[in-house]
Motif scaffolding. Structure first.
Motif, PDB file in Angstrom:
ATOM      1  N   VAL A 325       0.858  -1.181   0.000  1.00  0.00           N
ATOM      2  CA  VAL A 325       0.000   0.000   0.000  1.00  0.00           C
ATOM      3  C   VAL A 325       0.897   1.235   0.000  1.00  0.00           C
ATOM      4  O   VAL A 325       1.913   1.284   0.707  1.00  0.00           O
ATOM      5  CB  VAL A 325      -0.924   0.017   1.241  1.00  0.00           C
ATOM      6  CG1 VAL A 325      -1.700   1.332   1.324  1.00  0.00           C
ATOM      7  CG2 VAL A 325      -1.885  -1.153   1.212  1.00  0.00           C
ATOM      8  N   LEU A 326       0.536   2.227  -0.805  1.00  0.00           N
ATOM      9  CA  LEU A 326       1.256   3.496  -0.830  1.00  0.00           C
ATOM     10  C   LEU A 326       0.494   4.526  -0.001  1.00  0.00           C
ATOM     11  O   LEU A 326      -0.707   4.730  -0.209  1.00  0.00           O
ATOM     12  CB  LEU A 326       1.407   4.003  -2.268  1.00  0.00           C
ATOM     13  CG  LEU A 326       1.974   5.430  -2.439  1.00  0.00           C
ATOM     14  CD1 LEU A 326       3.398   5.519  -1.914  1.00  0.00           C
ATOM     15  CD2 LEU A 326       1.903   5.863  -3.906  1.00  0.00           C
ATOM     16  N   VAL A 351      -3.761   3.090  -2.592  1.00  0.00           N
ATOM     17  CA  VAL A 351      -3.122   4.399  -2.408  1.00  0.00           C
ATOM     18  C   VAL A 351      -3.982   5.223  -1.459  1.00  0.00           C
ATOM     19  O   VAL A 351      -5.162   5.440  -1.710  1.00  0.00           O
ATOM     20  CB  VAL A 351      -2.969   5.155  -3.746  1.00  0.00           C
ATOM     21  CG1 VAL A 351      -2.267   6.490  -3.524  1.00  0.00           C
ATOM     22  CG2 VAL A 351      -2.219   4.313  -4.766  1.00  0.00           C
ATOM     23  N   LYS A 352      -3.383   5.679  -0.367  1.00  0.00           N
ATOM     24  CA  LYS A 352      -4.125   6.425   0.643  1.00  0.00           C
ATOM     25  C   LYS A 352      -3.416   7.739   0.945  1.00  0.00           C
ATOM     26  O   LYS A 352      -2.179   7.808   0.942  1.00  0.00           O
ATOM     27  CB  LYS A 352      -4.268   5.593   1.922  1.00  0.00           C
ATOM     28  CG  LYS A 352      -5.064   4.303   1.697  1.00  0.00           C
ATOM     29  CD  LYS A 352      -5.140   3.455   2.946  1.00  0.00           C
ATOM     30  CE  LYS A 352      -5.909   2.160   2.694  1.00  0.00           C
ATOM     31  NZ  LYS A 352      -7.355   2.398   2.532  1.00  0.00           N
ATOM     32  N   PHE A 353      -4.211   8.776   1.189  1.00  0.00           N
ATOM     33  CA  PHE A 353      -3.681  10.106   1.472  1.00  0.00           C
ATOM     34  C   PHE A 353      -3.919  10.451   2.937  1.00  0.00           C
ATOM     35  O   PHE A 353      -4.950  10.112   3.507  1.00  0.00           O
ATOM     36  CB  PHE A 353      -4.340  11.144   0.569  1.00  0.00           C
ATOM     37  CG  PHE A 353      -3.992  10.976  -0.887  1.00  0.00           C
ATOM     38  CD1 PHE A 353      -2.960  11.710  -1.457  1.00  0.00           C
ATOM     39  CD2 PHE A 353      -4.685  10.065  -1.686  1.00  0.00           C
ATOM     40  CE1 PHE A 353      -2.637  11.551  -2.798  1.00  0.00           C
ATOM     41  CE2 PHE A 353      -4.363   9.900  -3.023  1.00  0.00           C
ATOM     42  CZ  PHE A 353      -3.331  10.638  -3.578  1.00  0.00           C
ATOM     43  N   PHE A 354      -2.948  11.164   3.526  1.00  0.00           N
ATOM     44  CA  PHE A 354      -2.990  11.415   4.960  1.00  0.00           C
ATOM     45  C   PHE A 354      -2.270  12.730   5.243  1.00  0.00           C
ATOM     46  O   PHE A 354      -1.362  13.119   4.527  1.00  0.00           O
ATOM     47  CB  PHE A 354      -2.294  10.266   5.693  1.00  0.00           C
ATOM     48  CG  PHE A 354      -2.440  10.289   7.189  1.00  0.00           C
ATOM     49  CD1 PHE A 354      -3.679  10.341   7.794  1.00  0.00           C
ATOM     50  CD2 PHE A 354      -1.311  10.238   8.002  1.00  0.00           C
ATOM     51  CE1 PHE A 354      -3.806  10.340   9.170  1.00  0.00           C
ATOM     52  CE2 PHE A 354      -1.421  10.235   9.383  1.00  0.00           C
ATOM     53  CZ  PHE A 354      -2.681  10.286   9.970  1.00  0.00           C
ATOM     54  N   GLY A 355      -2.684  13.408   6.303  1.00  0.00           N
ATOM     55  CA  GLY A 355      -1.978  14.602   6.736  1.00  0.00           C
ATOM     56  C   GLY A 355      -2.474  15.851   6.043  1.00  0.00           C
ATOM     57  O   GLY A 355      -3.549  15.849   5.446  1.00  0.00           O
ATOM     58  N   PRO A 356      -1.724  16.984   6.154  1.00  0.00           N
ATOM     59  CA  PRO A 356      -0.345  17.075   6.644  1.00  0.00           C
ATOM     60  C   PRO A 356      -0.231  16.854   8.148  1.00  0.00           C
ATOM     61  O   PRO A 356      -1.214  16.940   8.882  1.00  0.00           O
ATOM     62  CB  PRO A 356       0.077  18.494   6.271  1.00  0.00           C
ATOM     63  CG  PRO A 356      -1.201  19.264   6.242  1.00  0.00           C
ATOM     64  CD  PRO A 356      -2.244  18.314   5.745  1.00  0.00           C
ATOM     65  N   ILE A 357       0.995  16.571   8.586  1.00  0.00           N
ATOM     66  CA  ILE A 357       1.294  16.260   9.981  1.00  0.00           C
ATOM     67  C   ILE A 357       2.269  17.313  10.516  1.00  0.00           C
ATOM     68  O   ILE A 357       3.228  17.662   9.829  1.00  0.00           O
ATOM     69  CB  ILE A 357       1.926  14.855  10.086  1.00  0.00           C
ATOM     70  CG1 ILE A 357       0.946  13.792   9.572  1.00  0.00           C
ATOM     71  CG2 ILE A 357       2.328  14.544  11.518  1.00  0.00           C
ATOM     72  CD1 ILE A 357       1.575  12.429   9.388  1.00  0.00           C
TER      73      ILE A 357
END
Length: 474
Positions: A325-326, A351-357
């Motif tokens: 997984v990306l 493909v998963k999107f996260f953040g910003p952190i």
């Protein structure tokens, strides 16, 4: 010494400038950072909890944020109305496409956090034929009005062109210079070429002051740079660099490249790589946060989401790989385009999107991945010779690395044996590199943990202090 730094972003997430300022404060200096103000997001004047004093000037955005907010509300209301009248599902992709009149700057990320409003779900129950017909007829007209308004605004921006940009730059520079002169600093520190004129002017008008030029990129050879913008950058650097008493670059190759372009660099020039502080980390539950099953290897991209950062070929590569997984962490103008593409290809589980952190939490999330991606595309000399901070963040977090086979990234990956360097634009090469690493993942992770002691901010901070100690007397 009293040091006045100039940076043309909002100074919310700039880890490099923060680290340099704190290192100078720890060495006994007073530091003021002059940055860009984002209304309702940042303070105009503050002393942060870490001791850095910050003053911010108006960015003169010409209402881009307000225009986008109006467009966002209008787009949501059109699609909500259409759903209510026709009984159709709400088209969230259309809302996102219509919601941005003009792209906002990634230099002020806090200003860009507003998302298009979530339209209300369609009213359930039977919809009258006449009502449905009215919706089918009127909605395309309303959508056309939105498109026409966006076209008009973008046309005006194009016609203003360089004049509009020049007016904005003049206003920001004038305000920054005013604050710089009021600071009466011993040293002015210009972060990047877009503040070099500001620093040079303040030095000239402050008796005994010195100037440090800090180049975070190779500014005459940047990504997506047009012919005239390159000529303008070359003229600026050649004109104002002789005012500098010292120069800092973020990659060793850049000292030589800048000297080729300008014919001269300050004798006191040094490469200070953007490495993270040496510290332990506690891996966060990235799998649980993103519903990634156990047994799936996590490939991670973190940083600014722009074109030519290697994200597209990484998406293509992970589509070929079983058990991977990306995760893409960060913000940037290109994120919405990538999210739309992933959804259209049915890759939401891959493909998963996260953040910003926040910077102080980032490494704990980084450590939850298996492989970090630093496959910067060779789209410019600046990218080709860069040493991105994400490379050293991966090492500090103790994960394996897939890097570009470029002079600087490839050198570090090979010398430290922390992963595999390959063609950054080739999905097949990225997939093969992933398979190679996963066959002996723990060995690469162990190499990263060992390399931490050779690539951390404590080493770079000493270079910074030595450079300041070597400045000519006032």
């Amino acid at each position: 010494m009293k040091i006045c730094m100039f940076v043309k972003n909002s100074f919310e997430y700039d880890a490099r400038v923060t680290k340099e300022a704190l290192s100078l404060i720890d060495a006994g200096h007073d530091v003021l950072v002059v940055a860009i103000h984002v209304p309702k997001v940042t303070a105009e004047h503050e002393t942060r909890s870490d001791g850095i004093e910050v003053r911010r000037v108006s960015r003169v955005s010409f209402g881009v944020g307000a225009l986008n907010r109006v467009a966002s509300r209008y787009a949501g209301s059109i699609e909500e109305r259409n759903a209510r009248l026709t009984g159709d599902d709400i088209d969230e992709d259309r809302i996102r496409a219509m919601a941005q009149v003009l792209p906002e700057s990634t230099a002020t990320p806090g200003a860009n956090q507003a998302n298009p409003p979530s339209a209300k779900p369609a009213v359930t129950g039977e919809t009258k034929t006449t009502t449905k017909l009215w919706g089918r007829v009127s909605t395309p007209i309303l959508r056309f009005v939105a498109r026409a308004a966006r076209f008009t605004v973008r046309s005006l921006k194009f016609l203003l062109g360089r004049q509009g940009r020049a007016l904005k730059t003049y206003a920001i520079n004038k305000r920054m210079i005013k604050i710089g002169l009021e600071a009466d600093a011993d040293v002015f520190h210009s972060h990047d070429l877009n503040t070099l004129y500001v620093g040079a002017t303040c030095k000239k008008r402050t008796p005994g002051a010195r100037l440090v030029y800090d180049s975070h990129e190779l500014h005459t050879e940047r990504n997506r740079m047009g012919y005239w913008w390159r000529r303008w950058a070359e003229w600026n650097e050649k004109k104002w660099l002789p005012s500098a008493d010292a120069m800092i670059v973020a990659s060793p190759s850049w000292i030589r490249e800048i000297e080729k372009k300008t014919g001269w660099v300050p004798p006191n020039s040094v490469s200070i790589v953007n490495t993270p502080p040496l510290r332990d980390h506690t891996p966060q539950d990235l799998r649980g946060e993103l519903d990634i099953p156990a047994g799936q290897a996590i490939l991670l991209y973190q940083g600014s989401i722009q074109e030519n950062r290697g994200i597209e070929p990484a998406i293509d590569a992970v589509a070929m790989l079983d058990g991977c997984v990306l995760v893409v962490v960060g913000y940037g103008y290109h994120r919405t385009t990538l999210e739309t593409s992933v959804k259209a290809r049915g890759l939401e589980e891959k493909v998963k999107f996260f953040g910003p952190i926040p910077n102080d939490e980032l490494l704990d999330w980084t450590a939850a991945a298996d492989i970090g991606l630093c496959n910067i595309i060779n789209s410019s000399l600046s990218y080709y010779t860069s040493l991105p901070n994400k490379l050293f963040e991966y090492i500090m977090a103790g994960i394996a690395v897939i890097g570009s086979d470029s002079p600087e990234i490839g050198r570090v990956v090979a010398a430290e044996a922390v992963g595999v360097a390959c063609d950054p634009a080739n999905p097949n090469a990225l997939a093969d590199a992933t398979r190679t690493i996963l066959k002996d993942l723990e060995r690469y992770k162990a190499a990263s943990r060992d390399a931490r002691a050779r690539h951390h901010w404590g080493i770079e901070a000493k270079k910074l202090i030595d450079l300041y100690n070597g400045l000519p007397a006032s």
